[in-house]
Design a protein around this motif. Structure first.
Motif, PDB file in Angstrom:
ATOM      1  N   ALA A   1       5.996   9.726  -9.347  1.00 29.62           N
ATOM      2  CA  ALA A   1       5.173   8.782 -10.109  1.00 29.62           C
ATOM      3  C   ALA A   1       5.076   9.223 -11.565  1.00 29.62           C
ATOM      4  O   ALA A   1       4.876  10.398 -11.872  1.00 29.62           O
ATOM      5  CB  ALA A   1       3.788   8.673  -9.493  1.00 29.62           C
TER       6      ALA A   1
ATOM      7  N   ASN B   1      -1.082  -2.921  -9.032  1.00 32.82           N
ATOM      8  CA  ASN B   1      -2.303  -2.300  -8.517  1.00 32.82           C
ATOM      9  C   ASN B   1      -3.416  -3.316  -8.296  1.00 32.82           C
ATOM     10  O   ASN B   1      -4.389  -3.026  -7.596  1.00 32.82           O
ATOM     11  CB  ASN B   1      -2.785  -1.191  -9.459  1.00 32.82           C
ATOM     12  CG  ASN B   1      -2.576   0.176  -8.862  1.00 32.82           C
ATOM     13  OD1 ASN B   1      -1.755   0.342  -7.965  1.00 32.82           O
ATOM     14  ND2 ASN B   1      -3.307   1.163  -9.348  1.00 32.82           N
TER      15      ASN B   1
ATOM     16  N   LYS C   1       0.813  -1.211   0.000  1.00 33.29           N
ATOM     17  CA  LYS C   1       0.000   0.000   0.000  1.00 33.29           C
ATOM     18  C   LYS C   1       0.850   1.265   0.000  1.00 33.29           C
ATOM     19  O   LYS C   1       0.369   2.345  -0.340  1.00 33.29           O
ATOM     20  CB  LYS C   1      -0.913   0.012   1.229  1.00 33.29           C
ATOM     21  CG  LYS C   1      -2.041  -1.010   1.173  1.00 33.29           C
ATOM     22  CD  LYS C   1      -2.980  -0.815   2.352  1.00 33.29           C
ATOM     23  CE  LYS C   1      -4.161  -1.774   2.289  1.00 33.29           C
ATOM     24  NZ  LYS C   1      -5.099  -1.567   3.411  1.00 33.29           N
ATOM     25  N   ASP C   2       2.100   1.154   0.369  1.00 29.87           N
ATOM     26  CA  ASP C   2       3.003   2.298   0.435  1.00 29.87           C
ATOM     27  C   ASP C   2       3.254   2.836  -0.976  1.00 29.87           C
ATOM     28  O   ASP C   2       3.750   2.106  -1.842  1.00 29.87           O
ATOM     29  CB  ASP C   2       4.323   1.868   1.071  1.00 29.87           C
ATOM     30  CG  ASP C   2       5.278   3.036   1.273  1.00 29.87           C
ATOM     31  OD1 ASP C   2       4.928   4.168   0.875  1.00 29.87           O
ATOM     32  OD2 ASP C   2       6.381   2.804   1.816  1.00 29.87           O
ATOM     33  N   PRO C   3       2.924   4.104  -1.259  1.00 33.12           N
ATOM     34  CA  PRO C   3       3.149   4.667  -2.594  1.00 33.12           C
ATOM     35  C   PRO C   3       4.606   4.594  -3.038  1.00 33.12           C
ATOM     36  O   PRO C   3       4.895   4.592  -4.239  1.00 33.12           O
ATOM     37  CB  PRO C   3       2.689   6.122  -2.448  1.00 33.12           C
ATOM     38  CG  PRO C   3       1.763   6.117  -1.290  1.00 33.12           C
ATOM     39  CD  PRO C   3       2.277   5.071  -0.360  1.00 33.12           C
TER      40      PRO C   3
ATOM     41  N   ARG D   1      -3.129  -4.062  -4.656  1.00 35.74           N
ATOM     42  CA  ARG D   1      -3.371  -2.816  -3.916  1.00 35.74           C
ATOM     43  C   ARG D   1      -4.866  -2.472  -3.913  1.00 35.74           C
ATOM     44  O   ARG D   1      -5.428  -2.074  -2.888  1.00 35.74           O
ATOM     45  CB  ARG D   1      -2.569  -1.669  -4.534  1.00 35.74           C
ATOM     46  CG  ARG D   1      -1.081  -1.725  -4.198  1.00 35.74           C
ATOM     47  CD  ARG D   1      -0.247  -0.865  -5.156  1.00 35.74           C
ATOM     48  NE  ARG D   1      -0.728   0.503  -5.251  1.00 35.74           N
ATOM     49  CZ  ARG D   1      -0.416   1.480  -4.413  1.00 35.74           C
ATOM     50  NH1 ARG D   1       0.371   1.218  -3.368  1.00 35.74           N
ATOM     51  NH2 ARG D   1      -0.866   2.690  -4.595  1.00 35.74           N
TER      52      ARG D   1
ATOM     53  N   SER E   1      -7.188   2.840  -5.335  1.00 31.74           N
ATOM     54  CA  SER E   1      -5.748   2.965  -5.071  1.00 31.74           C
ATOM     55  C   SER E   1      -5.077   3.885  -6.087  1.00 31.74           C
ATOM     56  O   SER E   1      -5.459   3.922  -7.256  1.00 31.74           O
ATOM     57  CB  SER E   1      -5.088   1.581  -5.139  1.00 31.74           C
ATOM     58  OG  SER E   1      -5.756   0.663  -4.313  1.00 31.74           O
ATOM     59  N   TYR E   2      -4.045   4.601  -5.627  1.00 28.60           N
ATOM     60  CA  TYR E   2      -3.273   5.427  -6.561  1.00 28.60           C
ATOM     61  C   TYR E   2      -2.387   4.524  -7.427  1.00 28.60           C
ATOM     62  O   TYR E   2      -1.761   3.598  -6.923  1.00 28.60           O
ATOM     63  CB  TYR E   2      -2.391   6.431  -5.814  1.00 28.60           C
ATOM     64  CG  TYR E   2      -1.556   7.238  -6.786  1.00 28.60           C
ATOM     65  CD1 TYR E   2      -2.085   8.384  -7.367  1.00 28.60           C
ATOM     66  CD2 TYR E   2      -0.281   6.817  -7.161  1.00 28.60           C
ATOM     67  CE1 TYR E   2      -1.341   9.103  -8.288  1.00 28.60           C
ATOM     68  CE2 TYR E   2       0.456   7.538  -8.081  1.00 28.60           C
ATOM     69  CZ  TYR E   2      -0.076   8.671  -8.648  1.00 28.60           C
ATOM     70  OH  TYR E   2       0.646   9.369  -9.566  1.00 28.60           O
TER      71      TYR E   2
ATOM     72  N   GLY F   1      -0.850  11.543  -6.520  1.00 30.60           N
ATOM     73  CA  GLY F   1       0.235  10.665  -6.119  1.00 30.60           C
ATOM     74  C   GLY F   1       1.519  11.406  -5.828  1.00 30.60           C
ATOM     75  O   GLY F   1       1.584  12.639  -5.905  1.00 30.60           O
TER      76      GLY F   1
END
Length: 403
Positions: free
Chosen positions: A165, A70, A53-55, A73, A189-190, A161
């Motif tokens: 990214a 993703n 989950k950590d970007p 995620r 999710s991003y 984000g």
């Protein structure tokens, strides 16, 4: 990865689909179809307690890896955003069963895939956090019946984000492609993405039509005049139309056929779009189900089939006369598209498309489902497999068209 999978005796029919929006390895594990998605992370090593989950996990990843990772995620976020996980899962199982029985469960053919159905169910769970599964099913169909598409379905607001990214979240105000989505269902999710970008004018009409029919059945169930099994009755696609377009995919060995038919299936949606572009065509109905050899010719061993149907403008007078609509150009363009595959070799494979009367369909196929014919003037297409005397395997797809 392919080599490792091939060493497991439980795994069969391994097919890599490398040019998909999300590259995938398809196979069957003990008879269960699996879509195996991989991502390459920019890390020295992968720990067992890694937080996906950590970007920061997206740092340095290419677009394919971002879309692939993703998957997990989004699944984690959906479960964290629903008020009651057990009720959500029970409701989702019912909706997926209904969508499968009505043949509207296929992202690749322009319907809704598993993630889209999950997000829709999760949104209804958010709106009615204390409702039972049976109540949620009823609310699900009634909410979607009156939904003002293309207003998006989201579980939470789209997030910006990190600066590093290299992908941008769904934003119809900035991205013209996002504005073209007909039934946007957005991942939480991003980077947030539209899970329904494949939906076309025809498949949207088919999906919404099935949802409206389901809402009426659920009303009868609540009133006591119908039973739950009626909601899950199978489609009757092969009795809905009189004529079909048959797509025959030919390969001279089993492994090549898996790859070749996978590619044709992945591109079949483009045929739908090309047929929709014909002025007299109102609707094209892709059919999602595959068939085992027990549903088709008993001599067939290789199985990989797809169907679709096109609906022509109703204002033309046809009666019992056969309507000749020229679909030559889109058909030839589709065949050229398939043959442009880098691994295509005319000596070992081929693809052909023919018109087919309903009376030519295998009896086992026309017996599927119970729904009555709802359109009388129709040209349709279904899929089937035959086998040449010399052993060459044929894959056939069929499409239905309403005149």
């Amino acid at each position: 990865m392919l080599s490792l999978l091939a060493t497991n005796e439980q795994i069969k029919d391994i097919t890599p689909v490398t040019d998909a929006f999300v590259p995938v390895i398809k196979f069957k594990y003990s008879g269960i179809p699996i879509d195996f998605v991989c991502a390459r992370l920019n890390l020295e090593e992968i720990s067992e307690d890694i937080d996906l989950k950590d970007p920061e996990i997206l740092r340095g990843l290419d677009a394919h890896s971002v879309r692939s990772i993703n998957g997990t995620r989004v699944a984690d976020d959906i479960l964290s955003l629903v008020p009651n996980m057990d009720t959500f899962r029970a409701t989702l199982r019912c909706i997926k069963l209904w969508a499968t029985r009505k043949a509207v469960y296929s992202n690749v053919l322009g319907f809704l895939g598993g993630v889209a159905w999950a997000i829709l169910v999760a949104r209804v769970c958010q709106l009615y956090p204390h409702a039972s599964a049976s109540t949620l099913i009823s609310k699900f169909f009634h909410i979607l019946t009156s939904w003002s598409w293309p207003s998006p379905v989201m579980l939470k607001a789209v997030e910006d984000g990190p600066a590093f990214a290299n992908t941008k979240p769904w934003n119809p105000k900035l991205n013209p492609t996002d504005r073209s989505h007909r039934m946007p269902v957005i991942t939480p999710s991003y980077p947030s993405m539209c899970t329904t970008h494949n939906v076309t004018q025809s498949t949207q009409r088919i999906i919404t039509g099935e949802i409206k029919r389901a809402a009426k059945i659920v009303d009868k169930i609540v009133a006591g005049s119908a039973k739950w099994p009626q909601l899950f009755e199978a489609h009757n696609f092969f009795k809905m139309y009189r004529q079909y377009l048959q797509i025959t995919v030919i390969a001279d060995n089993y492994e090549l056929q898996l790859k070749w038919t996978g590619l044709v299936e992945a591109r079949l949606r483009q045929l739908v779009i090309k047929l929709e572009a014909i002025h007299s065509v109102m609707q094209v109905h892709p059919f999602m189900d595959g068939f085992s050899e027990t549903c088709l010719y008993r001599t067939s061993t290789n199985k990989a089939t797809v169907s679709q149907g096109e609906k022509y403008d109703n204002n033309r007078t046809i009666g019992k006369m056969k309507m000749e609509v020229d679909v030559t150009i889109p058909i030839e363009e589709f065949k050229r598209m398939c043959r442009s595959w880098t691994e295509y070799d005319y000596r070992h494979m081929g693809v052909e498309i023919d018109r087919l009367e309903q009376s030519d369909l295998p009896k086992d196929v026309t017996a599927l489902g119970k729904r009555k014919i709802v359109e009388s003037n129709v040209i349709s297409t279904t899929n089937k497999i035959a086998k040449r005397d010399e052993g060459t395997e044929l894959l056939t797809a069929t499409t239905a068209v309403v005149l």
